[in-house]
Design a protein around this motif. Sequence first.
Motif, PDB file in Angstrom:
ATOM      1  N   ASP A   1       0.791  -1.184  -0.248  1.00 46.44           N
ATOM      2  CA  ASP A   1      -0.051   0.010  -0.001  1.00 46.44           C
ATOM      3  C   ASP A   1       0.942   1.256   0.023  1.00 46.44           C
ATOM      4  O   ASP A   1       2.186   1.266   0.011  1.00 46.44           O
ATOM      5  CB  ASP A   1      -1.005  -0.095   1.251  1.00 46.44           C
ATOM      6  N   ASP A   2       0.248   2.368   0.012  1.00 46.31           N
ATOM      7  CA  ASP A   2       0.780   3.749  -0.206  1.00 46.31           C
ATOM      8  C   ASP A   2       1.834   3.831   0.723  1.00 46.31           C
ATOM      9  O   ASP A   2       2.700   4.948   0.576  1.00 46.31           O
ATOM     10  CB  ASP A   2      -0.230   4.791  -0.552  1.00 46.31           C
TER      11      ASP A   2
ATOM     12  N   ASP B   1      -1.488   1.790   9.643  1.00 44.03           N
ATOM     13  CA  ASP B   1      -2.496   2.736  10.256  1.00 44.03           C
ATOM     14  C   ASP B   1      -3.817   2.706   9.206  1.00 44.03           C
ATOM     15  O   ASP B   1      -4.724   3.554   9.255  1.00 44.03           O
ATOM     16  CB  ASP B   1      -1.691   4.162   9.970  1.00 44.03           C
ATOM     17  N   GLY B   2      -3.907   1.433   8.523  1.00 43.09           N
ATOM     18  CA  GLY B   2      -5.384   1.294   7.933  1.00 43.09           C
ATOM     19  C   GLY B   2      -5.378   1.943   6.494  1.00 43.09           C
ATOM     20  O   GLY B   2      -6.337   1.515   5.805  1.00 43.09           O
TER      21      GLY B   2
ATOM     22  N   ASP C   1      -7.912  -4.421   5.169  1.00 46.69           N
ATOM     23  CA  ASP C   1      -6.645  -4.148   6.041  1.00 46.69           C
ATOM     24  C   ASP C   1      -6.308  -5.502   6.810  1.00 46.69           C
ATOM     25  O   ASP C   1      -7.304  -5.831   7.476  1.00 46.69           O
ATOM     26  CB  ASP C   1      -7.009  -2.957   6.743  1.00 46.69           C
ATOM     27  N   LYS C   2      -4.945  -5.703   6.698  1.00 42.60           N
ATOM     28  CA  LYS C   2      -4.566  -6.731   7.473  1.00 42.60           C
ATOM     29  C   LYS C   2      -5.116  -8.188   7.323  1.00 42.60           C
ATOM     30  O   LYS C   2      -5.096  -9.139   8.062  1.00 42.60           O
ATOM     31  CB  LYS C   2      -4.403  -6.489   8.983  1.00 42.60           C
ATOM     32  N   GLN C   3      -5.557  -8.248   6.055  1.00 39.05           N
ATOM     33  CA  GLN C   3      -6.310  -9.631   5.965  1.00 39.05           C
ATOM     34  C   GLN C   3      -5.707 -10.497   4.733  1.00 39.05           C
ATOM     35  O   GLN C   3      -6.053 -11.655   4.533  1.00 39.05           O
ATOM     36  CB  GLN C   3      -7.887  -9.350   5.366  1.00 39.05           C
TER      37      GLN C   3
ATOM     38  N   PRO D   1       3.468  -7.016   7.868  1.00 38.88           N
ATOM     39  CA  PRO D   1       2.411  -6.503   8.765  1.00 38.88           C
ATOM     40  C   PRO D   1       2.340  -4.956   8.201  1.00 38.88           C
ATOM     41  O   PRO D   1       3.280  -4.173   8.296  1.00 38.88           O
ATOM     42  CB  PRO D   1       2.713  -6.540  10.254  1.00 38.88           C
ATOM     43  N   GLY D   2       0.849  -4.374   8.118  1.00 37.73           N
ATOM     44  CA  GLY D   2       0.968  -2.996   7.538  1.00 37.73           C
ATOM     45  C   GLY D   2       1.187  -2.801   6.119  1.00 37.73           C
ATOM     46  O   GLY D   2       0.681  -1.646   5.632  1.00 37.73           O
TER      47      GLY D   2
END
Length: 601
Positions: A341-342, A348-349, A381-383, A388-389
């Motif tokens: 992700d970015d 942080d979601g 998120d987190k799936q 992690p993250g």
Amino acid sequence: MSRRSLAIAAATATALTAGLLTALPSASAAEVRIHDIQGAGRQSPLAGQTVAEVPGVVTGVRGYGSARGFWFQDPDADGEAATSEGVFVFTGSTTPTVKAGDSVRVSGTVTEYVPGGASSGNQSLTQITKPTVTPVESGAEIPAAQQLTADEIPDAYTADGDLNALPLKPDAYALDRWESLEGMNVSVTDARVVGATDAFNELWATVKPDENPTRRGGTRYGSYTSQNGGRLQIQQLVPISEHPFPKANVGDVVTGTTEGPLDYNQFGGYTLTSRTPVETEDRGLTRETTREQDRDQLAVATYNVENLDPGDPQEKFDKLAEAVVANLRSPDVVALEEVQDDNGAKNDGTVSAEATLKKLTDAIAAAGGPRYDWRQIDPADKQDGGEPGGNIRQAFLFNPDRVSFTDRAPGDATTPTEVTTVKGRAALTHSPGRIAPADAAWKDSRKPLAGEFVFRGRTVFVIANHFSSKGGDQGLTAATQPPNRSSEARRTEQAKLVNAFVKDIRGKQRSARTVVLGDINDFEFSATTKALTADRALRAAAYELPRAERYSYVYQGNSQILDQILVSPSIDDFDYDVVHINAEFHDQNSDHDPGVLRFEP
């Protein structure tokens, strides 16, 4: 401090403080030599006992980290091939005061330490703990090294069963021969590198150069019974601050004679720990470049970009871009794995990867490649596992000047795409869409990304995958043989779901063209691949390569397949190439090699 030092020290300290090593009556100093401690099996017959005044000569000292200690060896061997004459003396975080060539007598407790803990399934390392060291003299002659050559290591790898319960047969099995030398002074001469230098300052070499060689200098892992027993990890005892470890690639040569004690650790098994700086010779391995697709050919590629996020150095994006443009010759479709992700590993979601993909496609355009468009689906998120993250996922890049993407009610993280018909032809209900995202097989794992592409008026279904990792599997030097490959069961279930989806496409349109690709995390001969290709729904392109070319990853000196491209029966004429630009090199931009498939739809 290295990961190995931390792991060794922690596990040993835990065993001692937990009282797992019960002391038995002391063995008489007059009757105990190192070969008595090592015994003729994998575990010491004196484990748990205290020994006194065991004589020997120091052959190597590990004076860094928290797993410090030294090896010493009895110069008066007993003549028994199965009994090692060397053993490690564990001093914990205390720096040994001895040096190589010191004659000493050691008292302490004999223990069997399992690197990585009992759950790892690893063999144990015999060592003396809580030592008292009595110096005898300095400048003693170090026992001559056992030279490791092709003839010294048997071709047969191991017996099956609980190895701890079996007597050593060093003339019959490679693993038994290595174990019979545990702790002893050994040497290799001009050994070929089969695993490039890694971030932990170690490399892999082979003492059996004719064992399943690749044409680029590696050693290929082609079945569960071709474990390649000549592989050996090499480290150096000389601190890196005093002499940097060489940056070697596959095919290079560890020059001259490299000599030191034979260790056993959780990150590769048997390891030559060199007393002197390791030196290598560059044999000039170069990165491959595939050919450009013909005008009428669709080129589809897979590339694991290893946890890519915008926080990575621009250099990584530039090198990935160069690989896509120069080495892969700008494929029409590129399935990416491990797109984060970015904000990367920041937890942080955030789940969007738009910035990641924009930065990569900008770099590709700047390198002279096409202005790729992309499609992907943000995971919940987190799936989906991974760092992690990081929220890793697959993504499609495609060149809109050559191919178009068919958007059909784009799916989301939890809505499955299904197969339907449009004007009598197979189509996806969601494109892009995810395959069975709620199925338990994908729990904490990446869900397959499916999409429809159109090239010269013909639809091609592309399914990008990143199956569950091999984490938890036992290593090739495990104490039980064959080792337990527990992670395979999960990937097999994932493969069955993808296989069923492909068969559903073909059921709606027999002539449909489907490409399944990505980081399958398993071999071409595995149960996972068999489940993917069941009922001839798919054909593994790897089998169209010469045997010496079937690899996309190098692990512990074994060149092996993890990344795959598979095709449906309607794609009966294709050209497949694994482009070796990463896995064999110490300066990797990813630990995986990409692959590209070319065909006329």
